[in-house]
Structure formats: C-alpha cells, structure tokens
Motif scaffolding. Structure first.
Motif, mmCIF file in Angstrom:
data_model
loop_
_atom_site.group_PDB
_atom_site.id
_atom_site.type_symbol
_atom_site.label_atom_id
_atom_site.label_comp_id
_atom_site.label_asym_id
_atom_site.label_seq_id
_atom_site.Cartn_x
_atom_site.Cartn_y
_atom_site.Cartn_z
ATOM 1 N N ALA A 31 0.815 -1.240 -0.030
ATOM 2 C CA ALA A 31 0.041 0.105 -0.083
ATOM 3 C C ALA A 31 0.782 1.223 -0.264
ATOM 4 C CB ALA A 31 -0.961 -0.059 1.072
ATOM 5 N N VAL A 32 0.328 2.240 -0.663
ATOM 6 C CA VAL A 32 1.308 3.546 -0.902
ATOM 7 C C VAL A 32 0.044 4.663 -1.080
ATOM 8 C CG1 VAL A 32 3.427 2.701 -1.626
ATOM 9 C CG2 VAL A 32 1.473 3.464 -3.253
ATOM 10 N N LYS A 89 3.722 9.894 -3.687
ATOM 11 C CA LYS A 89 5.033 9.592 -4.294
ATOM 12 C C LYS A 89 5.975 9.175 -3.390
ATOM 13 C CE LYS A 89 8.304 11.255 -7.781
ATOM 14 N NZ LYS A 89 8.611 12.478 -8.424
ATOM 15 N N ALA A 90 5.975 9.898 -2.223
ATOM 16 C CA ALA A 90 7.019 9.873 -1.290
ATOM 17 C C ALA A 90 6.799 8.365 -0.584
ATOM 18 C CB ALA A 90 6.616 10.772 0.232
ATOM 19 N N ASP A 91 5.591 8.006 -0.329
ATOM 20 C CA ASP A 91 5.405 6.438 0.037
ATOM 21 C C ASP A 91 6.058 5.152 -0.953
ATOM 22 O OD1 ASP A 91 4.040 7.316 2.253
ATOM 23 O OD2 ASP A 91 2.104 6.517 1.538
ATOM 24 N N ALA A 92 5.850 5.776 -2.208
ATOM 25 C CA ALA A 92 6.314 4.789 -3.195
ATOM 26 C C ALA A 92 7.908 4.927 -3.278
ATOM 27 C CB ALA A 92 5.907 5.258 -4.742
ATOM 28 N N LEU A 93 8.586 5.877 -3.037
ATOM 29 C CA LEU A 93 9.856 6.142 -3.246
ATOM 30 C C LEU A 93 10.432 5.116 -1.677
ATOM 31 C CD1 LEU A 93 10.360 9.474 -4.695
ATOM 32 C CD2 LEU A 93 10.735 7.377 -5.720
ATOM 33 N N ALA A 94 9.710 5.758 -0.529
ATOM 34 C CA ALA A 94 10.102 4.628 0.573
ATOM 35 C C ALA A 94 9.849 3.282 0.239
ATOM 36 C CB ALA A 94 9.428 5.445 1.566
ATOM 37 N N PHE A 95 9.084 2.872 -0.326
ATOM 38 C CA PHE A 95 8.709 1.412 -0.559
ATOM 39 C C PHE A 95 10.100 0.708 -1.267
ATOM 40 C CE2 PHE A 95 7.497 -2.345 -2.978
ATOM 41 C CZ PHE A 95 6.752 -3.128 -1.926
ATOM 42 N N LEU A 96 10.486 1.493 -2.363
ATOM 43 C CA LEU A 96 11.502 1.117 -3.260
ATOM 44 C C LEU A 96 12.722 1.034 -2.183
ATOM 45 C CD1 LEU A 96 10.613 3.086 -6.108
ATOM 46 C CD2 LEU A 96 10.736 0.520 -5.988
ATOM 47 N N LYS A 97 13.017 2.079 -1.678
ATOM 48 C CA LYS A 97 14.102 2.100 -0.766
ATOM 49 C C LYS A 97 13.977 0.909 0.322
ATOM 50 C CE LYS A 97 16.875 5.200 2.356
ATOM 51 N NZ LYS A 97 16.716 6.687 3.026
ATOM 52 N N GLN A 98 13.123 0.612 1.016
ATOM 53 C CA GLN A 98 12.868 -0.393 1.744
ATOM 54 C C GLN A 98 13.587 -1.836 1.160
ATOM 55 O OE1 GLN A 98 9.281 -0.759 4.006
ATOM 56 N NE2 GLN A 98 9.836 -2.705 4.861
ATOM 57 N N ASN A 157 14.269 -2.795 -11.547
ATOM 58 C CA ASN A 157 13.254 -2.829 -10.569
ATOM 59 C C ASN A 157 12.125 -1.833 -11.376
ATOM 60 O OD1 ASN A 157 13.893 -4.296 -7.905
ATOM 61 N ND2 ASN A 157 15.616 -2.962 -8.039
ATOM 62 N N THR A 158 11.420 -2.347 -12.056
ATOM 63 C CA THR A 158 10.184 -1.705 -12.681
ATOM 64 C C THR A 158 9.032 -1.547 -11.899
ATOM 65 O OG1 THR A 158 11.262 -2.504 -14.784
ATOM 66 C CG2 THR A 158 9.074 -1.406 -14.632
ATOM 67 N N TRP A 159 8.527 -0.462 -11.516
ATOM 68 C CA TRP A 159 7.354 -0.291 -10.606
ATOM 69 C C TRP A 159 6.264 0.917 -11.356
ATOM 70 C CZ3 TRP A 159 6.250 4.560 -8.699
ATOM 71 C CH2 TRP A 159 7.288 5.576 -8.741
ATOM 72 N N ALA A 160 5.081 0.779 -10.784
ATOM 73 C CA ALA A 160 3.961 1.515 -11.031
ATOM 74 C C ALA A 160 3.033 1.657 -9.703
ATOM 75 C CB ALA A 160 3.275 1.276 -12.293
ATOM 76 N N CYS A 161 2.324 2.610 -9.759
ATOM 77 C CA CYS A 161 1.152 2.867 -8.717
ATOM 78 C C CYS A 161 0.311 3.919 -9.361
ATOM 79 C CB CYS A 161 1.615 3.240 -7.350
ATOM 80 S SG CYS A 161 2.397 4.709 -7.456
ATOM 81 N N LEU A 162 -1.023 3.707 -8.930
ATOM 82 C CA LEU A 162 -2.083 4.683 -9.314
ATOM 83 C C LEU A 162 -2.325 5.159 -8.189
ATOM 84 C CD1 LEU A 162 -4.474 2.175 -11.386
ATOM 85 C CD2 LEU A 162 -2.728 3.674 -12.332
ATOM 86 N N ASN A 194 -3.763 3.010 -5.069
ATOM 87 C CA ASN A 194 -2.872 3.296 -3.816
ATOM 88 C C ASN A 194 -2.237 2.010 -3.454
ATOM 89 O OD1 ASN A 194 -3.789 5.860 -3.600
ATOM 90 N ND2 ASN A 194 -5.795 5.231 -2.652
ATOM 91 N N HIS A 195 -1.584 1.533 -4.443
ATOM 92 C CA HIS A 195 -0.657 0.031 -4.280
ATOM 93 C C HIS A 195 0.423 0.242 -5.117
ATOM 94 C CE1 HIS A 195 -1.081 -3.795 -2.392
ATOM 95 N NE2 HIS A 195 -0.480 -4.162 -3.431
ATOM 96 N N ILE A 196 1.579 -0.093 -4.782
ATOM 97 C CA ILE A 196 2.714 -0.137 -5.613
ATOM 98 C C ILE A 196 2.819 -1.612 -6.136
ATOM 99 C CG2 ILE A 196 4.288 -0.260 -3.776
ATOM 100 C CD1 ILE A 196 6.061 1.548 -5.620
ATOM 101 N N VAL A 197 3.199 -1.930 -7.459
ATOM 102 C CA VAL A 197 3.854 -3.201 -7.725
ATOM 103 C C VAL A 197 5.118 -2.920 -8.303
ATOM 104 C CG1 VAL A 197 3.448 -4.982 -9.288
ATOM 105 C CG2 VAL A 197 1.478 -4.066 -7.870
ATOM 106 N N VAL A 198 6.056 -3.750 -8.234
ATOM 107 C CA VAL A 198 7.329 -3.604 -8.602
ATOM 108 C C VAL A 198 7.914 -5.078 -9.056
ATOM 109 C CG1 VAL A 198 9.815 -3.189 -7.799
ATOM 110 C CG2 VAL A 198 8.043 -2.153 -6.540
#
Length: 116
Positions: free
Chosen positions: A21-22, A25-34, A47-52, A82-86
């Motif tokens: 869940a994100v 944009k800050a949440d998405a970048l934090a997810f990738l960092k984690q 690490n290709t990703w997207a979220c709506l 509100n969900h990121i998929v990588v």
C-alpha cells in the motif's frame, strides 16, 4: 510489503514481484528504498514499478523501456489504487525482446492472483 521471489525464469533472466500500500509519491519511493535494502534487490538489473494514486499514475521503467506502462495498464484494469507493484528482473545474458513485456505481465498477474 509482499515479495514473491523466483516466480519466473526465462532464458536465464529471473523475476520477482513485490507490492504494498502507498498513498503518495513519497510512500512509493520509501517502499523502493526499503525493498532495495535487501542486497539481492539492490543488485537487480531492473526494478520496474508503478502505482495508481488519487492524483494519477506514477511509474518508473528503471531501464526496462515501456515496462512501467504495462504495470500501469494492468493496475487500471484491476482498479488497484494506492498500491505499488514492483517487477524485479535479474538479467540472464539473453535478450528477451518483446517477451520481456509478457514476463512483466506474468509477474503482475502472479501478484494480483496472490492477493485474491
């Protein structure tokens, strides 16, 4: 954060798919960092990703040209907001051509199927 590792092998390339869940944009970048805190994912080729999000889609191809839009379209079709998929790829030495998009779709479908 959900991670499904080793889900696809194609001509030496290995794939994983992750998501969570994100809300921004800050949440998405934090997810990738984690995710990249795991050495294996930090060393991945892509690490290709997207979220709506409420203010529109976000995506990053990470060198896998066009793959982020494939993920966006699949998230739109599933109405997964509100969900990121990588989709992570470790290159195996053989170019996949157009099959790389099918592998991205396969990975996203795996993730969506596991969530159902």
């Amino acid at each position: 954060m959900e991670i499904f590792d080793g889900i696809i092998n194609d001509r030496g390339s290995k794939y994983a798919v992750s998501g969570g869940a994100v809300n921004s944009k800050a949440d998405a970048l934090a997810f990738l960092k984690q995710l990249k805190r795991r050495k294996k994912f930090a060393k991945a080729t892509h690490n290709t990703w997207a979220c709506l999000l409420d203010d529109g889609p976000l995506k990053n191809d990470d060198g896998e040209s066009g793959a982020g839009m494939v993920i966006v379209r699949m998230l739109e079709r599933e109405e997964l907001r509100n969900h990121i998929v990588v989709v992570t790829r470790w290159y195996g030495g053989t170019k996949l051509g157009g099959d790389r998009f099918r592998r991205v779709q396969d990975a996203v479908n795996h993730y969506i199927g596991e969530r159902s």
